[in-house]
Design a protein around this motif. Structure first.
Motif, PDB file in Angstrom:
ATOM      1  N   TYR A   1       0.803  -1.298  -0.057  1.00  0.00           N
ATOM      2  CA  TYR A   1       0.053   0.038  -0.016  1.00  0.00           C
ATOM      3  C   TYR A   1       0.710   1.406   0.027  1.00  0.00           C
ATOM      4  N   THR A   2       0.397   2.349  -0.521  1.00  0.00           N
ATOM      5  CA  THR A   2       0.936   3.631  -0.538  1.00  0.00           C
ATOM      6  C   THR A   2      -0.093   4.573  -0.343  1.00  0.00           C
ATOM      7  N   VAL A   3      -0.213   5.075   0.886  1.00  0.00           N
ATOM      8  CA  VAL A   3      -1.244   6.120   1.164  1.00  0.00           C
ATOM      9  C   VAL A   3      -0.775   7.417   1.757  1.00  0.00           C
ATOM     10  N   LEU A   4      -1.303   8.501   0.906  1.00  0.00           N
ATOM     11  CA  LEU A   4      -1.013   9.841   1.190  1.00  0.00           C
ATOM     12  C   LEU A   4      -1.861  10.204   2.324  1.00  0.00           C
ATOM     13  N   ALA A   5      -1.560  11.420   2.929  1.00  0.00           N
ATOM     14  CA  ALA A   5      -2.292  11.999   4.225  1.00  0.00           C
ATOM     15  C   ALA A   5      -3.680  12.656   3.587  1.00  0.00           C
ATOM     16  N   ASP A   6      -3.397  12.975   2.207  1.00  0.00           N
ATOM     17  CA  ASP A   6      -5.014  13.528   1.743  1.00  0.00           C
ATOM     18  C   ASP A   6      -5.797  12.570   1.274  1.00  0.00           C
TER      19      ASP A   6
END
Length: 704
Positions: A174-179
């Motif tokens: 997974y790659t999850v940005l704060a936005d």
């Protein structure tokens, strides 16, 4: 004298003495030799097994440490690339390069690994076509120059390299940005979660954000249902503020597959991973089995945790935890699922948990058992003379038995021939045996069997005819009403029964008006069926005459039934008039259990109470009318007999009205026919394999 006594005396006199000599020699010689060698071999095999199992656990833990290091460096490398690609910031310059761990994922590897992505909540239950050459990004960026979108191909290449490190143990990266922007590798071609599913709400993301370092989180992966350890790594903005997290799912059941034992021990052997709680005082009570698999079974299926104390004694658990916490691998002999087994367990120096390997003791000592059998065959040669003597004695005994049996075979043959004819339906067949012993008694009993079977066959035919007639008395189909769906069904527990339901079209009251009846006669069988037919006939003949005056209808029906039946015969009866024009229902319930009315607007269930005594108990009984009640769209009324809620399973637990109410609420969106069928199916499945003890009948009214 009885035949069995004559044969017993003859055979004992011929063979008892040589048999005693044979067994004395066999027991005294063979048992001593076999037991001595078997005990020696068992001791040696158990000692070797202890050493090999502990060695297996040690090797497995070393493999786990190497794999954990590779995962850490792989995630470190990937997080570094994400920051460098998006903000030109290095996550760390002090960590060793992960390049030495990276290998290539071959097409054969891709084809094999894609098979494990089977979603547990998928309606088509098909394996997904996974794309290991791309990420799936969600939501799709609005701007083409999005940093994450522009660098996606480069990040995919890195993920593919990381995935190639022990690919069989990995699920998702997974790659999850704060936005809220998130990518998933490998890509299944669509966003597999619901539109409102937010990866930022997952515990692994929250742990990474709070701890600001690499953090493992144990969980059940929702797409595949597998038990995984999700390892998450945060990454940061140029000003060192939290920017998001990357994570990787490690399939714990696949990790267990890397534990190997000799092939001959695999049958019945188990591998377990134990998780210890952070609170030390709770270790024995709350030690969890987070992953468990057999060497001989598939790993497919959702994960499941249970307490270690459910399969092991607390004292033994405490010993394992103490040794494991001190860095020692250990060994015990304990039962597992009732099977005597050898347990090897690893160390948990960090306090997180440890692996356990369980092998049935029988598999370990199988070589000793085989040797015992070989020795037994060799010992036979030492007693050949005794065996030959016994053979001669047996032959003599057989000859004498055959000569004696001649007098027995003729009547037995006659009995066998007659039994064959009887089995083919010839109930008039007879035998004539005059031996003045048990065979003659058997012949007399056989001669009595034919007439009894003939009478039973005749009775069976009568019951089948009665069943067909009674089934024809029930309505074939429910009438069609504007704005309503009607359905009914009846399942008898015997050939005939006393339950009854009916739909009576009341044309004299106007169109779209129907009478609905459901009753339960006391008892079962032919008597109950006849009373049911009488009630149906009287009710149908008077329903048209009295029309909407259903209290008068019940008084007439009650007098008729009370005068024509015994005091212990009566029927509980619900009769209502459903007016589709007014969307209304009025009813009279003579001692019947209340009907259940589900209100669509508030989701609650109301009971329509009975309004009088059961029909046929008291001559001058009075009956009151209930209602009217007005049904709204989506409302459901279920009228049933006690065969539904009083059905019992093999533990004596009743189905109960609460379970019925929950079913009505759950299936309220279905059609009346589907609700009716679902209730009968669930009652039948609940009580199986216990035989059905009462008739099951119900009518479903649904306003649409």
């Amino acid at each position: 004298m009885a035949i069995r006594n004559k044969l017993l005396i003859l055979l004992l006199g011929v063979s008892l003495i040589p048999l005693i000599v044979y067994f004395t020699l066999d027991v005294s010689f063979s048992r001593h030799v076999r037991n001595r060698i078997e005990n020696t071999m068992r001791s040696g095999l158990e000692k070797e097994a202890r050493s090999r199992l502990v060695e297996t656990i040690d090797n497995y833990e070393k493999t786990l440490k190497i794999s954990a290091q590779a995962v850490r460096y792989g995630l470190q490398h990937y997080a570094d690339q994400v920051q460098r690609s998006l903000w030109s910031v290095n996550i760390s310059s002090e960590q060793p390069s992960s390049a030495r761990y990276l290998i290539k994922l071959s097409p054969e590897d891709i084809s094999r690994e894609a098979k494990k992505y089977q979603f547990v909540n998928s309606s088509d239950n098909q394996k997904r076509a996974m794309d290991f050459e791309s990420h799936f990004i969600f939501p799709a960026p609005n701007e083409p120059e999005s940093p994450l979108l522009s660098q996606l191909s480069q990040l995919t290449k890195i993920c593919k390299d990381i995935y190639a490190i022990n690919p069989e143990s990995k699920l998702w990266i997974y790659t999850v940005l704060a936005d809220g922007t998130a990518t998933l590798y490998p890509s299944c071609g669509f966003w597999p979660y619901s539109a409102g599913y937010d990866l930022r709400q997952q515990l692994w993301y929250i742990n990474a954000r709070i701890n600001k370092q690499l953090t493992p989180t144990l969980r059940i992966e929702p797409l595949t249902g597998k038990t995984v350890m999700t390892v998450a790594m945060p990454f940061f903005e140029q000003d060192s503020s939290f920017a998001g997290a990357i994570a990787m799912d490690i399939d714990l059941s696949s990790m267990l597959d890397r534990m190997h034992i000799p092939e001959q021990w695999e049958e019945g052997a188990w591998k377990l991973l134990i998780r210890l709680p952070e609170e030390k005082e709770l270790e024995v009570e709350e030690a969890k089995v987070i992953c468990c698999s057999s060497f001989m079974e598939s790993r497919e299926g959702p994960g499941k945790t249970s307490r270690l104390r459910d399969i092991c004694d607390p004292n033994n658990i405490r010993t394992m935890i103490e040794n494991s916490s001190s860095g020692k691998a250990g060994f015990m002999r304990l039962p597992y699922n009732g099977v005597d087994s050898l347990w090897a367990y690893g160390s948990s120096e960090r306090g997180g948990g440890f692996p356990i390997l369980v092998v049935p003791y029988q598999r370990i000592i199988e070589q000793a058992n085989n040797a015992q059998q070989i020795l037994f065959r060799d010992n036979v040669r030492a007693i050949q003379f005794v065996t030959f003597l016994i053979f001669i004695v047996i032959v003599a005994a057989v000859v004498l038995a055959v000569m004696r049996a001649r007098k027995l075979t003729v009547p037995i043959t006659h009995l066998a021939d007659a039994a064959g004819k009887l089995a083919q339906g010839d109930f008039d067949v007879r035998v004539n045996i005059a031996t003045n012993d048990e065979l003659q008694q058997l012949g007399d009993i056989f001669n009595q069997t034919g007439p009894k079977l003939k009478a039973m066959e005749k009775m069976k035919g009568s019951l089948e005819l009665a069943r067909a007639i009674q089934q024809n008395l029930l309505p074939g189909t429910a009438p069609k009403l504007d704005g309503f769906e009607l359905a009914g069904n009846c399942k008898y527990c015997d050939e005939t029964g006393g339950d009854y339901y009916d739909f009576i079209e009341l044309n004299q009251l106007g169109s779209n008006i129907v009478g609905i009846a459901l009753g339960d006669v006391t008892g079962h069988g032919i008597g109950a069926a006849l009373l049911m037919a009488t009630v149906r006939s009287v009710l149908r003949s008077n329903a048209q005459h009295y029309g909407a005056d259903i209290t008068k209808l019940f008084e007439v029906l009650n007098r008729h039934i009370e005068s024509d039946t015994d005091y212990d015969k009566f029927i509980t009866l619900f009769y209502g008039i459903l007016d589709a024009n007014q969307k209304s229902l009025v009813w009279v319930s003579g001692g019947h259990d209340p009907a259940l009315w589900y209100h669509k607007d508030n989701g609650k269930i109301e009971e329509l109470p009975n309004t009088g005594l059961p029909v046929g108990i008291m001559e001058n009984a009075s009956f009151e009318q209930g209602g009217p009640v007005f049904l709204k769209a989506g409302d459901v009324v279920v009228i049933g007999t006690d065969g539904i809620w009083e059905a019992q399973n093999d533990s004596g637990v009743m189905f109960g009205k609460d379970r019925l109410r929950n079913m009505i609420i759950r299936d309220s969106e279905k059609s009346a026919t589907e609700i009716c069928s679902q209730i009968i199916d669930e009652v039948t499945n609940f009580s199986s394999p216990t035989p059905q003890l009462d008739d099951i009948t119900l009518v479903v009214i649904k306003s649409v």
